[in-house]
Design a protein around this motif. Sequence first.
Motif, PDB file in Angstrom:
ATOM      1  N   GLU A  96     -23.256  28.312 -24.455  1.00 46.15           N
ATOM      2  CA  GLU A  96     -22.515  29.584 -24.382  1.00 46.15           C
ATOM      3  C   GLU A  96     -22.665  30.243 -23.018  1.00 46.15           C
ATOM      4  N   GLU A  97     -23.867  30.198 -22.466  1.00 41.58           N
ATOM      5  CA  GLU A  97     -24.098  30.795 -21.150  1.00 41.58           C
ATOM      6  C   GLU A  97     -23.376  30.020 -20.051  1.00 41.58           C
ATOM      7  N   GLU A  98     -23.432  28.691 -20.142  1.00 36.48           N
ATOM      8  CA  GLU A  98     -22.734  27.878 -19.144  1.00 36.48           C
ATOM      9  C   GLU A  98     -21.230  28.128 -19.203  1.00 36.48           C
ATOM     10  N   LEU A  99     -20.686  28.200 -20.414  1.00 33.48           N
ATOM     11  CA  LEU A  99     -19.253  28.488 -20.564  1.00 33.48           C
ATOM     12  C   LEU A  99     -18.902  29.850 -19.961  1.00 33.48           C
ATOM     13  N   ALA A 100     -19.726  30.860 -20.225  1.00 32.86           N
ATOM     14  CA  ALA A 100     -19.461  32.201 -19.695  1.00 32.86           C
ATOM     15  C   ALA A 100     -19.490  32.213 -18.172  1.00 32.86           C
ATOM     16  N   ARG A 101     -20.298  31.358 -17.597  1.00 30.41           N
ATOM     17  CA  ARG A 101     -20.399  31.296 -16.139  1.00 30.41           C
ATOM     18  C   ARG A 101     -19.213  30.574 -15.501  1.00 30.41           C
ATOM     19  N   VAL A 102     -18.750  29.485 -16.115  1.00 36.64           N
ATOM     20  CA  VAL A 102     -17.783  28.634 -15.420  1.00 36.64           C
ATOM     21  C   VAL A 102     -16.324  28.845 -15.794  1.00 36.64           C
ATOM     22  N   ILE A 103     -16.032  29.164 -17.037  1.00 34.29           N
ATOM     23  CA  ILE A 103     -14.626  29.201 -17.455  1.00 34.29           C
ATOM     24  C   ILE A 103     -13.811  30.249 -16.702  1.00 34.29           C
ATOM     25  N   PRO A 104     -14.317  31.466 -16.471  1.00 37.36           N
ATOM     26  CA  PRO A 104     -13.516  32.405 -15.669  1.00 37.36           C
ATOM     27  C   PRO A 104     -13.250  31.890 -14.249  1.00 37.36           C
ATOM     28  N   VAL A 105     -14.208  31.192 -13.677  1.00 33.93           N
ATOM     29  CA  VAL A 105     -14.045  30.654 -12.320  1.00 33.93           C
ATOM     30  C   VAL A 105     -13.020  29.526 -12.325  1.00 33.93           C
ATOM     31  N   VAL A 106     -13.146  28.601 -13.281  1.00 28.65           N
ATOM     32  CA  VAL A 106     -12.188  27.493 -13.394  1.00 28.65           C
ATOM     33  C   VAL A 106     -10.783  28.047 -13.580  1.00 28.65           C
ATOM     34  N   THR A 107     -10.632  28.976 -14.499  1.00 31.10           N
ATOM     35  CA  THR A 107      -9.314  29.560 -14.792  1.00 31.10           C
ATOM     36  C   THR A 107      -8.715  30.201 -13.547  1.00 31.10           C
ATOM     37  N   GLY A 108      -9.515  30.963 -12.824  1.00 28.23           N
ATOM     38  CA  GLY A 108      -9.024  31.627 -11.614  1.00 28.23           C
ATOM     39  C   GLY A 108      -8.647  30.656 -10.519  1.00 28.23           C
ATOM     40  N   LEU A 109      -9.466  29.632 -10.322  1.00 29.51           N
ATOM     41  CA  LEU A 109      -9.160  28.646  -9.287  1.00 29.51           C
ATOM     42  C   LEU A 109      -7.906  27.846  -9.626  1.00 29.51           C
ATOM     43  N   ASP A 111     -10.514  19.769  -0.563  1.00 26.57           N
ATOM     44  CA  ASP A 111      -9.467  19.260  -1.447  1.00 26.57           C
ATOM     45  C   ASP A 111      -9.791  19.520  -2.913  1.00 26.57           C
ATOM     46  N   ILE A 112     -11.079  19.572  -3.226  1.00 27.97           N
ATOM     47  CA  ILE A 112     -11.547  19.781  -4.591  1.00 27.97           C
ATOM     48  C   ILE A 112     -12.691  20.785  -4.537  1.00 27.97           C
ATOM     49  N   VAL A 113     -12.724  21.703  -5.508  1.00 32.12           N
ATOM     50  CA  VAL A 113     -13.837  22.636  -5.619  1.00 32.12           C
ATOM     51  C   VAL A 113     -14.593  22.300  -6.896  1.00 32.12           C
ATOM     52  N   ASP A 114     -15.882  22.013  -6.739  1.00 31.90           N
ATOM     53  CA  ASP A 114     -16.758  21.643  -7.850  1.00 31.90           C
ATOM     54  C   ASP A 114     -17.435  22.904  -8.376  1.00 31.90           C
ATOM     55  N   VAL A 115     -17.251  23.186  -9.674  1.00 34.50           N
ATOM     56  CA  VAL A 115     -17.772  24.398 -10.287  1.00 34.50           C
ATOM     57  C   VAL A 115     -18.833  24.019 -11.315  1.00 34.50           C
ATOM     58  N   GLY A 116     -20.018  24.588 -11.182  1.00 36.37           N
ATOM     59  CA  GLY A 116     -21.089  24.328 -12.136  1.00 36.37           C
ATOM     60  C   GLY A 116     -21.791  25.602 -12.533  1.00 36.37           C
ATOM     61  N   GLY A 117     -22.240  25.651 -13.783  1.00 29.94           N
ATOM     62  CA  GLY A 117     -22.910  26.836 -14.290  1.00 29.94           C
ATOM     63  C   GLY A 117     -24.331  26.582 -14.750  1.00 29.94           C
ATOM     64  N   GLU A 118     -24.870  25.410 -14.416  1.00 37.14           N
ATOM     65  CA  GLU A 118     -26.238  25.080 -14.791  1.00 37.14           C
ATOM     66  C   GLU A 118     -26.875  24.381 -13.601  1.00 37.14           C
ATOM     67  N   SER A 119     -27.961  24.937 -13.104  1.00 37.68           N
ATOM     68  CA  SER A 119     -28.622  24.326 -11.960  1.00 37.68           C
ATOM     69  C   SER A 119     -29.186  22.957 -12.323  1.00 37.68           C
ATOM     70  N   THR A 120     -29.060  22.030 -11.392  1.00 35.62           N
ATOM     71  CA  THR A 120     -29.672  20.705 -11.555  1.00 35.62           C
ATOM     72  C   THR A 120     -30.665  20.452 -10.418  1.00 35.62           C
ATOM     73  N   ARG A 121     -31.125  21.523  -9.792  1.00 42.38           N
ATOM     74  CA  ARG A 121     -32.134  21.396  -8.740  1.00 42.38           C
ATOM     75  C   ARG A 121     -33.442  20.897  -9.354  1.00 42.38           C
ATOM     76  N   PRO A 122     -34.315  20.333  -8.563  1.00 40.37           N
ATOM     77  CA  PRO A 122     -35.607  19.906  -9.105  1.00 40.37           C
ATOM     78  C   PRO A 122     -36.325  21.067  -9.799  1.00 40.37           C
ATOM     79  N   GLY A 123     -36.814  20.806 -10.999  1.00 39.91           N
ATOM     80  CA  GLY A 123     -37.538  21.805 -11.770  1.00 39.91           C
ATOM     81  C   GLY A 123     -36.665  22.706 -12.624  1.00 39.91           C
ATOM     82  N   ALA A 124     -35.343  22.529 -12.558  1.00 35.59           N
ATOM     83  CA  ALA A 124     -34.430  23.391 -13.314  1.00 35.59           C
ATOM     84  C   ALA A 124     -34.572  23.165 -14.815  1.00 35.59           C
ATOM     85  N   THR A 125     -34.337  24.223 -15.558  1.00 43.03           N
ATOM     86  CA  THR A 125     -34.345  24.127 -17.017  1.00 43.03           C
ATOM     87  C   THR A 125     -32.920  24.261 -17.531  1.00 43.03           C
ATOM     88  N   PRO A 126     -32.624  23.639 -18.682  1.00 44.81           N
ATOM     89  CA  PRO A 126     -31.260  23.688 -19.228  1.00 44.81           C
ATOM     90  C   PRO A 126     -30.812  25.108 -19.571  1.00 44.81           C
TER      91      PRO A 126
END
Length: 169
Positions: free
Chosen positions: A27-40, A8-23
């Motif tokens: 700008e990079e997060e926006l480049a990763r997610v906005i085209p996907v959000v727009t397309g969906l 029913d909902i698709v969750d889109v993220g561009g920054e890993s939050t797995r254990p040990g992940a770094t921020p």
Amino acid sequence: ELVRCGADIVDVGGESTRPGATPVPVEEELARVIPVVTGLVAAGVVVSIDTMKPEVAATAIEAGAHVVNDVSGFADPEMVSVCADAGVGLVVMHMQGKPATMQDDPSYENVVAEIGGFLEQRALHIQAAGVSRDRICIDPGIGFGKALQHNLALLAGIADLAATGYPVL
């Protein structure tokens, strides 16, 4: 594919939050997610943006995202303002620590009571900022700063979390 399979909902993220992940920089997060959000959104999909950054949330909302899923529990006051003004749904999650360190030594006296109390307090704070209660969902954050026994206790205590009156993700 997710929608075709019944999501029913698709969750889109561009920054890993797995254990040990770094921020990731904004700008990079926006480049990763906005085209996907727009397309969906263009395809008629209900989209949730998974971010801790107000700039990313605001841009994703402008692109049509319906929900903001913040693993920090809306710790940034600007994030609360962005969402309050936009009228979107909010997923308020609990995470002990930060992704880079959250699994170092998770510790709780009573994991269900502590996380339930945290989530309820965050939800009340968000409501005080102008977000209506019916737009808020809580998420105990299975695996986010929790050991196996904490995760199992949270799953067994879902009814206690639901007793707060907020939908539980």
